[in-house]
Scaffold this active site. Structure first.
Site, PDB file in Angstrom:
ATOM      1  N   SER A   1       1.122  -1.186  -0.150  1.00  0.00           N
ATOM      2  CA  SER A   1       0.457   0.386  -0.269  1.00  0.00           C
ATOM      3  C   SER A   1       0.832   1.057  -0.250  1.00  0.00           C
ATOM      4  O   SER A   1      -0.070   1.982   0.002  1.00  0.00           O
ATOM      5  CB  SER A   1      -0.951  -0.299   1.364  1.00  0.00           C
ATOM      6  OG  SER A   1      -0.276  -1.067   2.249  1.00  0.00           O
TER       7      SER A   1
ATOM      8  N   HIS B   1      -1.595  -2.859  -5.530  1.00  0.00           N
ATOM      9  CA  HIS B   1      -2.567  -2.674  -4.794  1.00  0.00           C
ATOM     10  C   HIS B   1      -4.156  -3.115  -4.290  1.00  0.00           C
ATOM     11  O   HIS B   1      -4.800  -1.830  -5.261  1.00  0.00           O
ATOM     12  CB  HIS B   1      -2.670  -1.562  -4.541  1.00  0.00           C
ATOM     13  CG  HIS B   1      -2.581  -0.448  -2.849  1.00  0.00           C
ATOM     14  ND1 HIS B   1      -3.462   0.504  -2.670  1.00  0.00           N
ATOM     15  CD2 HIS B   1      -3.479  -1.241  -1.810  1.00  0.00           C
ATOM     16  CE1 HIS B   1      -3.558   1.180  -1.453  1.00  0.00           C
ATOM     17  NE2 HIS B   1      -3.654  -0.554  -0.372  1.00  0.00           N
TER      18      HIS B   1
ATOM     19  N   GLU C   1      -5.468  -0.650  -7.237  1.00  0.00           N
ATOM     20  CA  GLU C   1      -4.356   0.425  -7.330  1.00  0.00           C
ATOM     21  C   GLU C   1      -3.021  -0.529  -8.711  1.00  0.00           C
ATOM     22  O   GLU C   1      -2.831  -1.273  -7.850  1.00  0.00           O
ATOM     23  CB  GLU C   1      -3.709   0.875  -6.745  1.00  0.00           C
ATOM     24  CG  GLU C   1      -4.993   2.885  -6.660  1.00  0.00           C
ATOM     25  CD  GLU C   1      -3.987   3.308  -5.516  1.00  0.00           C
ATOM     26  OE1 GLU C   1      -3.334   4.611  -5.846  1.00  0.00           O
ATOM     27  OE2 GLU C   1      -3.386   2.611  -3.648  1.00  0.00           O
TER      28      GLU C   1
ATOM     29  N   ASN D   1      -4.098   6.611  -0.720  1.00  0.00           N
ATOM     30  CA  ASN D   1      -3.359   6.434   0.492  1.00  0.00           C
ATOM     31  C   ASN D   1      -2.498   8.045   0.665  1.00  0.00           C
ATOM     32  O   ASN D   1      -2.516   8.098   1.819  1.00  0.00           O
ATOM     33  CB  ASN D   1      -2.190   5.312   1.010  1.00  0.00           C
ATOM     34  CG  ASN D   1      -3.891   4.146   1.377  1.00  0.00           C
ATOM     35  OD1 ASN D   1      -4.672   4.355   1.901  1.00  0.00           O
ATOM     36  ND2 ASN D   1      -2.807   2.664   1.540  1.00  0.00           N
TER      37      ASN D   1
END
Ligand code: COA
Length: 693
Positions: free
Chosen positions: A406, A427, A439, A477
């Site tokens: 991540s 991800h 992702e 994130n």
């Protein structure tokens, strides 16, 4: 009519066949509406005794042409076309195959008889676009079926099968095979019977089912989560119970046109087109993906087991590697639990058959024939590099090595192998077999067909893939860290965690940041802060009250207290947090925050970081950010995404606010160069989408 027309008219003896051929989805754009109108004129004028309307290609009619929405409507309007069909003096049949959606369903309702071949589906998906049926659907359907099924279909937007449509009286029969042939056969029967026109609009108003309306209003007030269209759909269906058709259609049109003016309609249509644009990357045009027949997964923890479950659900065989037999058994048990839960949710029929695609092993040699491996071990660069070195040694040439990280640097992981061109980041979001977002993190060294394969995998898994560049946190994130940072700063400035959560939920997100922290575990935030400590800019702030909470063992839901105290999953504000916050606030100016102020700062932080992410090329286009936030972070679909929100609010005002807050906190509120540039040029994020798609 010549063959290249979107609507063709031909004769089969006494039967007129009207064929809509407007690829890809037979949308009812202007040319189709004009064509249907002309076809009805011709049917009136010639000696055909009955007409059959069919769609060419994969489906009957995909509904109104969404690209026309938001522009001035041009006659003939769809409600008039449906009325025109219904008003025909000779019978008209709709012969439906594949989906008949929205306006497509309404055309079928305008016809006098409806037949569907197996596999046909009927639906009113308008609510997913912030709208309601706008061409008589809400008035005609309840006249045929009663109000309850109409409410269900129009509020949920979910389609129904042909047998179900027959059961509720929406259609007259289900047939097999080719819709044209089935329609002609039905027409022959009706002619033999001497059947005449049968206008749905002439049926009496459906009974006002007070219980069904009350139930629908109560249910959708809760389920709609800020979305207005489902509740307006109920009003439209209710109109059918007290107005004749012409009056009811006027009322429906009024409600429809009102919704057409709303930002919710704009937001949901933005999301509809983004869903399709996001996987169309110019650099992947013409690039074929590599084969994907067998998947390897390293690690059977929550993430690894979730990823394996997602692959198995898509029919992809999985070899899962764990460090020992006991851990492999545990992973198998987790996957079995996931599949059983999918059966309970009605998403899967046979858990045992799906599980038969899983094999577990403790030796990497078992991966020698897989096409793609997804590593889902502990988030630690050393551990990941070690895994990738081992994979490099056993995988066949051309196999793809993917890391489910991540935030870690995928370029560095790739460099640990002799084949960096085959390495990519995937991800997944937890739970990986449920969450829609993937992702795809693409280092510069990755081969194009590897990226194309990652997108092909996402499609197989029924996930939405977004391409991201390499940076800490990638698209989602990284942006999350910033708007979380804005929330922490508001706490230091005088807002409480619960005020912030409430304001963010009011905005339309399912949870506020502090509830989310409690759910994920407050140890995660602590670990992230610890990881970043060495490189933290001295001007940055640290939520020291949150560190205190960690040291006290207040880790959120799992320990029964965090920002909230929990009885089961229900939380009430944990006032014991306030003294810790008060200490952290010492010496800082305090102010009261209204919900609007909270929402604006939170969103401004999100958009400003997103503009940096786009400006640096981490996200290719603003729309990639919108899709990421929608599918991975609970951003309300009816708002379209943060970038559309920013365009709607106005970029100059947003930049001015950011510059204003920067006076007190210049480190955090550094305006994104892209935002400054767009404002200087008088452009928007939508303009940038247009220019780059
Ligand atoms: N109007 C205009 N364009 C439409 C459209 C519509 N109603 N429905 C689909 N399209 C376009 C898509 O944007 C896509 O265009 P692209 O190739 O340029 O990206 C193309 O048609 C194919 O659509 P896609 O969704 O990829 O095809 P599919 O076969 O997976 O699904 C449908 C077909 C019809 C089920 C799906 O497109 C759909 O649900 N459409 C919306 C239907 C709707 O809401 N109708 C009511 C309007 S009020």
């Amino acid at each position: 009519m010549p063959n290249d027309q979107p609507v063709r008219y031909d004769r089969h003896g006494e039967i007129a066949v009207i064929t809509v051929a407007n690829p890809p989805v037979n949308a009812l754009g202007l040319a189709v509406r004009q064509g249907l109108w002309a076809a009805m004129d011709r049917f009136d004028a010639d000696d055909a005794r009955i007409a059959v309307i069919v769609g060419e290609g994969a489906l009957f009619l995909g509904g109104a042409d969404i690209r026309e929405f938001g522009k001035p409507p041009v006659a003939p309007h769809l409600p008039d076309v449906c009325d025109r069909i219904e008003a025909a003096v000779k019978p008209v049949i709709a012969a439906v195959h594949g989906p008949a959606l929205g306006g497509g369903c309404e055309v079928a309702l305008g016809a006098h008889y409806r037949l569907a071949v197996t596999g046909a589906r009927f639906g009113f998906p308008e609510v997913h676009l912030g709208l309601i049926p706008g061409a008589g659907g809400s008035q005609r359907m309840p006249r045929l079926t009663g109000v309850a099924p109409a409410l269900e279909m129009m509020c949920s937007g979910a389609p129904i099968s042909a047998p179900r449509a027959l059961e509720i009286g929406l259609i007259d029969r289900v047939a097999e095979g080719d819709p044209r042939k089935a329609g002609i056969a039905y027409a022959g029967e009706l002619l033999a019977e001497g059947a005449g026109v049968r206008r749905t609009g002439a049926l009496p108003c459906p009974t006002h089912d007070a219980a069904a309306f009350a139930e629908a209003r109560a249910a959708w007030a809760k389920k709609a989560k800020g979305q207005v269209a489902p509740l307006v759909a109920i009003d439209a269906v209710e109109a059918a119970t007290r107005m004749d058709l012409a009056e009811g259609i006027k009322e429906e049109r009024r409600l429809f046109l009102d919704l057409m003016q709303t930002p919710q309609r704009a937001g949901m249509i933005h999301a509809f087109f983004n869903d399709r644009k996001v996987s169309k990357l110019p650099e992947l045009q013409g690039i074929s993906p590599r084969p994907l027949d067998r998947i390897g997964v390293i690690g059977g923890g929550t993430m690894g087991a979730g990823i394996a479950t997602a692959c198995l659900l898509a029919g992809l065989p999985v070899t899962l590697i764990e460090r020992d037999a006991a851990s492999a058994d545990k992973a198998r048990a987790t996957i079995t639990g996931n599949l059983d839960a999918a059966v309970k949710r009605g998403k899967l029929k046979d858990a045992a058959a799906t599980l038969s695609g899983l094999s577990t092993a403790t030796d990497y040699a078992a991966l020698s024939d897989v096409d793609l491996v997804i590593e889902a071990v502990f988030e630690d660069m050393g551990v990941k590099k070690e895994v990738f070195t081992q994979l490099d040694a056993v995988l066949k040439p051309g196999a793809i090595l993917a890391t489910n990280t991540s935030y870690l640097d995928v370029t560095e992981i790739a460099a640990a192998t002799s084949r960096p061109q085959d390495v990519i980041g995937l991800h997944f979001f937890s739970p990986a077999h449920v969450m829609k977002l993937l992702e795809v993190v693409v280092p510069e060294t990755t081969a194009k067909d590897v990226t194309a394969t990652a997108f092909a995998l996402a499609k197989r898994l029924k996930k939405t893939a977004v391409k991201a560049g390499v940076c800490d946190g990638f698209i989602g994130n990284r942006i999350l860290a910033t708007y979380r940072g804005a929330a922490d700063r508001m706490i230091l400035g005088g807002a409480t965690p619960w005020e912030i959560d409430a304001a963010i939920k009011d905005f339309g997100l399912p949870m506020g940041p502090f509830e989310m922290g409690d759910l994920a575990g407050l140890d995660i935030g602590f670990m992230t802060r610890a990881r970043k400590a060495a490189t933290r800019d001295p001007r940055d702030i640290v939520p020291i009250w949150a560190d205190e909470m960690y040291h006290k063992g207040w880790l959120g839901q799992k320990t029964g207290q965090g920002y909230y105290t929990y009885e089961g999953r229900k939380g009430t504000p944990n006032e014991a947090v306030m003294p810790l916050i008060e200490t952290a606030r010492e010496g800082r100016p305090q102010q009261a925050f209204t919900p609007e102020m909270i929402q604006r700062r939170y969103m401004a932080a999100m958009v400003n970081e997103a503009a940096k992410v786009v400006g640096e090329g981490i996200a290719a286009r603003p729309l990639d950010v919108d899709v990421t936030l929608l599918y991975g972070y609970g951003f309300p679909r009816w708002r379209g995404g943060p970038m559309l929100w920013a365009d709607t609010e106005g970029l100059p005002g947003l930049l001015a606010d950011i510059q204003g807050w920067a006076k007190d906190d210049p480190y955090f509120w550094q305006p994104a160069p892209l935002l400054e540039q767009l404002v200087a040029e008088g452009r928007t994020f939508s303009d940038l989408n247009e220019a780059t798609s």
